[in-house]
Design an enzyme around this catalytic site. Sequence first.
Site, PDB file in Angstrom:
ATOM      1  N   ARG A  67      35.942  35.048  43.790  1.00 38.45           N
ATOM      2  CA  ARG A  67      36.436  35.933  44.854  1.00 38.45           C
ATOM      3  C   ARG A  67      37.670  35.341  45.513  1.00 38.45           C
ATOM      4  O   ARG A  67      38.601  36.061  45.874  1.00 38.45           O
ATOM      5  CB  ARG A  67      35.324  36.186  45.880  1.00 38.45           C
ATOM      6  CG  ARG A  67      34.210  37.050  45.297  1.00 38.45           C
ATOM      7  CD  ARG A  67      33.065  37.192  46.258  1.00 38.45           C
ATOM      8  NE  ARG A  67      33.433  37.910  47.463  1.00 38.45           N
ATOM      9  CZ  ARG A  67      32.816  37.741  48.632  1.00 38.45           C
ATOM     10  NH1 ARG A  67      31.811  36.884  48.758  1.00 38.45           N
ATOM     11  NH2 ARG A  67      33.197  38.428  49.693  1.00 38.45           N
ATOM     12  N   HIS A 115      32.937  38.033  60.427  1.00 39.81           N
ATOM     13  CA  HIS A 115      32.116  37.332  59.421  1.00 39.81           C
ATOM     14  C   HIS A 115      32.819  36.123  58.812  1.00 39.81           C
ATOM     15  O   HIS A 115      32.487  35.708  57.710  1.00 39.81           O
ATOM     16  CB  HIS A 115      31.681  38.325  58.323  1.00 39.81           C
ATOM     17  CG  HIS A 115      30.744  39.386  58.815  1.00 39.81           C
ATOM     18  ND1 HIS A 115      30.495  40.556  58.123  1.00 39.81           N
ATOM     19  CD2 HIS A 115      29.983  39.457  59.947  1.00 39.81           C
ATOM     20  CE1 HIS A 115      29.627  41.287  58.801  1.00 39.81           C
ATOM     21  NE2 HIS A 115      29.305  40.650  59.914  1.00 39.81           N
ATOM     22  N   CYS A 123      31.711  21.850  56.445  1.00 42.39           N
ATOM     23  CA  CYS A 123      30.565  21.057  55.992  1.00 42.39           C
ATOM     24  C   CYS A 123      29.284  21.744  56.455  1.00 42.39           C
ATOM     25  O   CYS A 123      29.228  22.320  57.544  1.00 42.39           O
ATOM     26  CB  CYS A 123      30.642  19.649  56.565  1.00 42.39           C
ATOM     27  SG  CYS A 123      29.270  18.613  56.029  1.00 42.39           S
ATOM     28  N   SER A 184      30.018  50.672  55.477  1.00 40.58           N
ATOM     29  CA  SER A 184      28.791  51.478  55.376  1.00 40.58           C
ATOM     30  C   SER A 184      28.007  51.446  56.692  1.00 40.58           C
ATOM     31  O   SER A 184      27.062  52.210  56.862  1.00 40.58           O
ATOM     32  CB  SER A 184      27.917  50.942  54.246  1.00 40.58           C
ATOM     33  OG  SER A 184      27.640  49.566  54.465  1.00 40.58           O
TER      34      SER A 184
HETATM   35  C1  BJW Z   1      35.967  53.111  51.220  1.00 40.97           C
HETATM   36  C2  BJW Z   1      36.834  52.987  50.142  1.00 40.97           C
HETATM   37  C3  BJW Z   1      38.211  53.287  50.367  1.00 40.97           C
HETATM   38  C4  BJW Z   1      34.850  52.425  49.476  1.00 40.97           C
HETATM   39  N1  BJW Z   1      38.616  53.677  51.597  1.00 40.97           N
HETATM   40  N2  BJW Z   1      36.388  53.497  52.406  1.00 40.97           N
HETATM   41  C5  BJW Z   1      15.766  41.449  58.764  1.00 40.97           C
HETATM   42  C6  BJW Z   1      15.734  40.103  58.470  1.00 40.97           C
HETATM   43  C7  BJW Z   1      16.812  39.237  58.774  1.00 40.97           C
HETATM   44  C8  BJW Z   1      17.951  39.748  59.362  1.00 40.97           C
HETATM   45  C9  BJW Z   1      17.992  41.116  59.649  1.00 40.97           C
HETATM   46  C10 BJW Z   1      16.906  41.948  59.360  1.00 40.97           C
HETATM   47  N3  BJW Z   1      17.233  43.211  59.754  1.00 40.97           N
HETATM   48  C11 BJW Z   1      18.466  43.189  60.262  1.00 40.97           C
HETATM   49  C12 BJW Z   1      18.946  41.923  60.197  1.00 40.97           C
HETATM   50  C13 BJW Z   1      20.290  41.458  60.643  1.00 40.97           C
HETATM   51  C14 BJW Z   1      21.223  41.375  59.457  1.00 40.97           C
HETATM   52  C15 BJW Z   1      21.439  42.781  58.862  1.00 40.97           C
HETATM   53  O1  BJW Z   1      22.177  43.573  59.389  1.00 40.97           O
HETATM   54  N4  BJW Z   1      20.799  43.096  57.733  1.00 40.97           N
HETATM   55  C16 BJW Z   1      20.850  44.445  57.186  1.00 40.97           C
HETATM   56  C17 BJW Z   1      21.405  44.432  55.757  1.00 40.97           C
HETATM   57  C18 BJW Z   1      19.465  45.032  57.245  1.00 40.97           C
HETATM   58  N5  BJW Z   1      22.447  40.842  60.011  1.00 40.97           N
HETATM   59  C19 BJW Z   1      22.651  39.526  60.082  1.00 40.97           C
HETATM   60  O2  BJW Z   1      21.875  38.720  59.624  1.00 40.97           O
HETATM   61  C20 BJW Z   1      23.894  39.098  60.826  1.00 40.97           C
HETATM   62  N6  BJW Z   1      23.555  38.112  61.795  1.00 40.97           N
HETATM   63  C21 BJW Z   1      22.747  38.365  62.820  1.00 40.97           C
HETATM   64  O3  BJW Z   1      22.277  39.477  63.017  1.00 40.97           O
HETATM   65  O4  BJW Z   1      22.497  37.278  63.613  1.00 40.97           O
HETATM   66  C22 BJW Z   1      21.378  37.339  64.487  1.00 40.97           C
HETATM   67  C23 BJW Z   1      20.130  36.992  63.655  1.00 40.97           C
HETATM   68  C24 BJW Z   1      19.932  35.667  63.316  1.00 40.97           C
HETATM   69  C25 BJW Z   1      18.783  35.346  62.582  1.00 40.97           C
HETATM   70  C26 BJW Z   1      17.885  36.342  62.168  1.00 40.97           C
HETATM   71  C27 BJW Z   1      18.147  37.683  62.520  1.00 40.97           C
HETATM   72  C28 BJW Z   1      19.285  38.006  63.255  1.00 40.97           C
HETATM   73  C29 BJW Z   1      24.905  38.482  59.900  1.00 40.97           C
HETATM   74  C30 BJW Z   1      25.466  39.459  58.931  1.00 40.97           C
HETATM   75  C31 BJW Z   1      26.406  38.755  57.965  1.00 40.97           C
HETATM   76  C32 BJW Z   1      26.912  39.667  56.856  1.00 40.97           C
HETATM   77  N7  BJW Z   1      27.596  38.863  55.897  1.00 40.97           N
HETATM   78  C33 BJW Z   1      28.276  39.523  54.772  1.00 40.97           C
HETATM   79  C34 BJW Z   1      28.882  38.434  53.840  1.00 40.97           C
HETATM   80  C35 BJW Z   1      30.117  37.824  54.488  1.00 40.97           C
HETATM   81  C36 BJW Z   1      30.722  36.776  53.630  1.00 40.97           C
HETATM   82  C37 BJW Z   1      31.310  37.311  52.349  1.00 40.97           C
HETATM   83  O5  BJW Z   1      32.031  38.297  52.310  1.00 40.97           O
HETATM   84  O6  BJW Z   1      31.052  36.690  51.328  1.00 40.97           O
HETATM   85  O7  BJW Z   1      29.299  40.384  55.275  1.00 40.97           O
HETATM   86  S1  BJW Z   1      27.226  40.629  53.845  1.00 40.97           S
HETATM   87  C38 BJW Z   1      28.431  41.884  53.633  1.00 40.97           C
HETATM   88  O8  BJW Z   1      28.077  43.064  54.398  1.00 40.97           O
HETATM   89  C39 BJW Z   1      29.715  41.326  54.265  1.00 40.97           C
HETATM   90  C40 BJW Z   1      30.294  42.553  54.883  1.00 40.97           C
HETATM   91  O9  BJW Z   1      31.218  42.188  55.886  1.00 40.97           O
HETATM   92  C41 BJW Z   1      29.079  43.275  55.411  1.00 40.97           C
HETATM   93  C42 BJW Z   1      29.277  44.739  55.645  1.00 40.97           C
HETATM   94  O10 BJW Z   1      29.580  45.418  54.467  1.00 40.97           O
HETATM   95  P1  BJW Z   1      30.706  46.559  54.495  1.00 40.97           P
HETATM   96  O11 BJW Z   1      31.996  45.984  54.816  1.00 40.97           O
HETATM   97  O12 BJW Z   1      30.229  47.681  55.308  1.00 40.97           O
HETATM   98  O13 BJW Z   1      30.763  46.938  52.920  1.00 40.97           O
HETATM   99  P2  BJW Z   1      29.881  47.979  52.076  1.00 40.97           P
HETATM  100  O14 BJW Z   1      30.083  47.619  50.660  1.00 40.97           O
HETATM  101  O15 BJW Z   1      28.509  48.061  52.572  1.00 40.97           O
HETATM  102  O16 BJW Z   1      30.549  49.386  52.376  1.00 40.97           O
HETATM  103  C43 BJW Z   1      31.840  49.722  51.922  1.00 40.97           C
HETATM  104  C44 BJW Z   1      32.183  51.103  52.443  1.00 40.97           C
HETATM  105  O17 BJW Z   1      33.514  51.399  52.093  1.00 40.97           O
HETATM  106  C45 BJW Z   1      31.307  52.217  51.828  1.00 40.97           C
HETATM  107  O18 BJW Z   1      30.830  53.038  52.873  1.00 40.97           O
HETATM  108  C46 BJW Z   1      32.264  52.975  50.929  1.00 40.97           C
HETATM  109  O19 BJW Z   1      31.981  54.368  50.859  1.00 40.97           O
HETATM  110  C47 BJW Z   1      33.596  52.726  51.611  1.00 40.97           C
HETATM  111  N8  BJW Z   1      34.789  52.779  50.742  1.00 40.97           N
HETATM  112  N9  BJW Z   1      36.179  52.599  49.025  1.00 40.97           N
HETATM  113  C48 BJW Z   1      37.723  53.790  52.565  1.00 40.97           C
HETATM  114  N10 BJW Z   1      39.145  53.191  49.341  1.00 40.97           N
HETATM  115 ZN    ZN Z   2      30.266  16.586  56.442  1.00 39.23          ZN
END
Ligand code: BJW
Ligand code: ZN
Length: 240
Positions: A67, A115, A123, A184
Amino acid sequence: MFELIKDDIDNIKKVVFVTGAGISQESGIPTFRGKDGLWRNHDAMKLATIDAFYNNPKLVWEWYNERRANIFAAKPNPGHRAIAELEKYVKVVVLTQNIDGLHQKAGSSQVLELHGSIIKIKCSVCDFKEETTYEISKVPPLCRCGNILRPDVVWFGESLPQDVWQKAMVLASQCDLMIIVGTSLVVSPANTLPIYAKQNNALLIEINPENTEMSSEMDLIIRNTSAISLPKFVTLFKKN
Ligand code: BJW
Ligand code: ZN
């Protein structure tokens, strides 16, 4: 496309964009969910976790290495560039879930990375952190302290950088218009930002070819891609 809000433009002073992977899709960067969300048959959602990293740091680093190469070669697309250009006309803040740095490359001056950033590594134990765009040839890389280095990104189950998140909530609560692009809205807490904006009676616009979790809350929905829609949005301001 934006006819419905044409008359509101004069009253818009503060615009907040909430962006996700979809805005970079037209720069050749895959999104996380759907058919795009598979890498070597691994679900991106499972790789983006602290458990995956500790179970198999080599595999997770191979994913990030690929990536990193793709992202560092990518260019901002007309969607990123339109957001940067809008700064000529109104106050603009970008709250991005993306780690790719393309908003900054396009020229946006106020970008909050919710994020983290793929350019940074840190580290997993000590305070060491650095920015690096070179290829990490031996994975997993090790810190001088002997522990494993990791990308400085936020994985599931980890907290967002608290200073960034606090600012994001305040900015979302103070805007007149929030444009939610290419996400999303399934991941919390980023998916709560439109609620803060709505509490301030801000207009909400969604730009996404697909339905999202919050489509029913939007004042205007553009079912098209960001690279097509955002330049058209900026023309509304140019005419003013
Ligand atoms: C277009 C297009 C075009 C396509 N034009 N549009 C149960 C257990 C444990 C945790 C949880 C739980 N329930 C909920 C949680 C919290 C959890 C969560 O939300 N989980 C859900 C999945 C259920 N969240 C977290 O854990 C967060 N932290 C937190 O809440 O801390 C407090 C906590 C601590 C301890 C325990 C519990 C809570 C942290 C979230 C971190 C997300 N990290 C990632 C990876 C980042 C690093 C990396 O990139 O490698 O972030 S995951 C991934 O998802 C990435 C993204 O930023 C994020 C969101 O995704 P995004 O951007 O919306 O992408 P897609 O693919 O989903 O959607 C793309 C969209 O684009 C689509 O709609 C398409 O239609 C559209 N599209 N082409 C316009 N051309
Ligand atoms: Zn270190």
